[in-house]
Scaffold this motif. Structure first.
Motif, PDB file in Angstrom:
ATOM      1  N   ALA A  73       0.837  -1.199   0.000  1.00 45.51           N
ATOM      2  CA  ALA A  73       0.000   0.000   0.000  1.00 45.51           C
ATOM      3  C   ALA A  73       0.873   1.250   0.000  1.00 45.51           C
ATOM      4  N   TYR A  74       1.932   1.222   0.766  1.00 43.36           N
ATOM      5  CA  TYR A  74       2.845   2.352   0.849  1.00 43.36           C
ATOM      6  C   TYR A  74       3.511   2.608  -0.499  1.00 43.36           C
ATOM      7  N   HIS A  75       3.955   1.540  -1.124  1.00 45.30           N
ATOM      8  CA  HIS A  75       4.581   1.670  -2.439  1.00 45.30           C
ATOM      9  C   HIS A  75       3.567   2.159  -3.476  1.00 45.30           C
ATOM     10  N   GLY A  76       2.340   1.679  -3.383  1.00 47.45           N
ATOM     11  CA  GLY A  76       1.298   2.123  -4.304  1.00 47.45           C
ATOM     12  C   GLY A  76       1.029   3.611  -4.185  1.00 47.45           C
ATOM     13  N   VAL A  77       1.011   4.116  -2.955  1.00 48.39           N
ATOM     14  CA  VAL A  77       0.833   5.557  -2.747  1.00 48.39           C
ATOM     15  C   VAL A  77       1.996   6.309  -3.380  1.00 48.39           C
ATOM     16  N   GLY A  78       3.198   5.798  -3.242  1.00 53.34           N
ATOM     17  CA  GLY A  78       4.364   6.444  -3.838  1.00 53.34           C
ATOM     18  C   GLY A  78       4.278   6.511  -5.354  1.00 53.34           C
ATOM     19  N   TYR A  79       3.851   5.416  -5.978  1.00 54.27           N
ATOM     20  CA  TYR A  79       3.722   5.403  -7.440  1.00 54.27           C
ATOM     21  C   TYR A  79       2.626   6.364  -7.904  1.00 54.27           C
ATOM     22  N   ALA A  80       1.499   6.345  -7.222  1.00 61.80           N
ATOM     23  CA  ALA A  80       0.385   7.221  -7.613  1.00 61.80           C
ATOM     24  C   ALA A  80       0.779   8.694  -7.479  1.00 61.80           C
ATOM     25  N   LEU A  81       1.434   9.042  -6.387  1.00 61.53           N
ATOM     26  CA  LEU A  81       1.831  10.432  -6.180  1.00 61.53           C
ATOM     27  C   LEU A  81       2.917  10.859  -7.170  1.00 61.53           C
ATOM     28  N   THR A  82       3.821   9.953  -7.482  1.00 56.91           N
ATOM     29  CA  THR A  82       4.851  10.260  -8.470  1.00 56.91           C
ATOM     30  C   THR A  82       4.230  10.519  -9.833  1.00 56.91           C
ATOM     31  N   LEU A  83       3.277   9.682 -10.210  1.00 57.55           N
ATOM     32  CA  LEU A  83       2.614   9.876 -11.500  1.00 57.55           C
ATOM     33  C   LEU A  83       1.851  11.199 -11.533  1.00 57.55           C
ATOM     34  N   LEU A  84       1.128  11.503 -10.462  1.00 61.43           N
ATOM     35  CA  LEU A  84       0.389  12.772 -10.408  1.00 61.43           C
ATOM     36  C   LEU A  84       1.319  13.975 -10.485  1.00 61.43           C
ATOM     37  N   LEU A  85       2.404  13.934  -9.735  1.00 63.23           N
ATOM     38  CA  LEU A  85       3.328  15.065  -9.739  1.00 63.23           C
ATOM     39  C   LEU A  85       4.003  15.214 -11.098  1.00 63.23           C
ATOM     40  N   SER A  86       4.364  14.107 -11.721  1.00 59.57           N
ATOM     41  CA  SER A  86       5.009  14.210 -13.036  1.00 59.57           C
ATOM     42  C   SER A  86       4.029  14.739 -14.081  1.00 59.57           C
ATOM     43  N   LEU A  87       2.788  14.301 -14.035  1.00 58.63           N
ATOM     44  CA  LEU A  87       1.792  14.817 -14.980  1.00 58.63           C
ATOM     45  C   LEU A  87       1.508  16.296 -14.734  1.00 58.63           C
ATOM     46  N   ALA A  88       1.488  16.699 -13.470  1.00 59.70           N
ATOM     47  CA  ALA A  88       1.284  18.121 -13.165  1.00 59.70           C
ATOM     48  C   ALA A  88       2.463  18.952 -13.657  1.00 59.70           C
ATOM     49  N   THR A  89       3.673  18.453 -13.478  1.00 56.86           N
ATOM     50  CA  THR A  89       4.857  19.176 -13.929  1.00 56.86           C
ATOM     51  C   THR A  89       4.884  19.280 -15.451  1.00 56.86           C
ATOM     52  N   LEU A  90       4.421  18.239 -16.122  1.00 58.16           N
ATOM     53  CA  LEU A  90       4.372  18.251 -17.584  1.00 58.16           C
ATOM     54  C   LEU A  90       3.242  19.119 -18.125  1.00 58.16           C
ATOM     55  N   GLY A  91       2.369  19.599 -17.253  1.00 58.04           N
ATOM     56  CA  GLY A  91       1.260  20.447 -17.680  1.00 58.04           C
ATOM     57  C   GLY A  91       0.095  19.662 -18.252  1.00 58.04           C
TER      58      GLY A  91
END
Length: 147
Positions: A53-71
């Protein structure tokens, strides 16, 4: 280990060069995938016993942050991203009944990993999309990093 890294560099260097040359959504998709791969390696090194679950949260947050950074996310959603990241990290830390020192260490490592892996690399895509000299700046960033 060094041989693996050199072989990967020989394979992926031309691929990254072509992706930066063309830019657009293929570069954005590749950068988001690389962010997830970086997060996997970061968690493997720093949080090997944290749980799925902890790793899943990390992957989800990483994907969200990268998509936000990419606009690639709408602006109202981006404004909620930072408080949402903090809430998700601390919720994940509290889901496991560990001593508070262990939970806070895991939360700090997860937050640092998300910002490091999901927040830095996507700026190559933003740099590439600058009008006029975006291609030159993107290639210069790659060559400086490789140098």
């Amino acid at each position: 280990m060094l041989a693996t890294r050199v072989a990967a560099a020989c394979i992926f260097t031309p691929v990254i060069f072509v992706l930066v040359w063309y830019g657009g959504w293929p570069l954005s998709a590749a950068l988001a995938a690389l962010c997830l791969l970086m997060q996997w390696e970061f968690q493997k090194l720093t949080l090997p016993d944290a749980g799925r679950a902890y790793h899943g949260v990390g992957y989800a947050l990483t994907l969200l942050l990268s998509l936000a950074t990419l606009g690639m996310l709408p602006p109202p959603f981006v404004g909620l991203l930072i408080p949402g990241l903090a809430l998700a990290v601390f919720t994940a830390a509290m889901l496991r009944p560990d001593p508070i020192e262990t939970s806070m260490r895991r939360a700090a490592l997860l937050a640092m990993g998300v910002v490091y892996t999901g927040g830095l690399l996507p700026f190559l895509g933003r740099l590439r999309e600058l009008p006029g000299s975006g291609l030159a700046l993107g290639l210069m960033a790659l060559f400086c990093t490789w140098g």
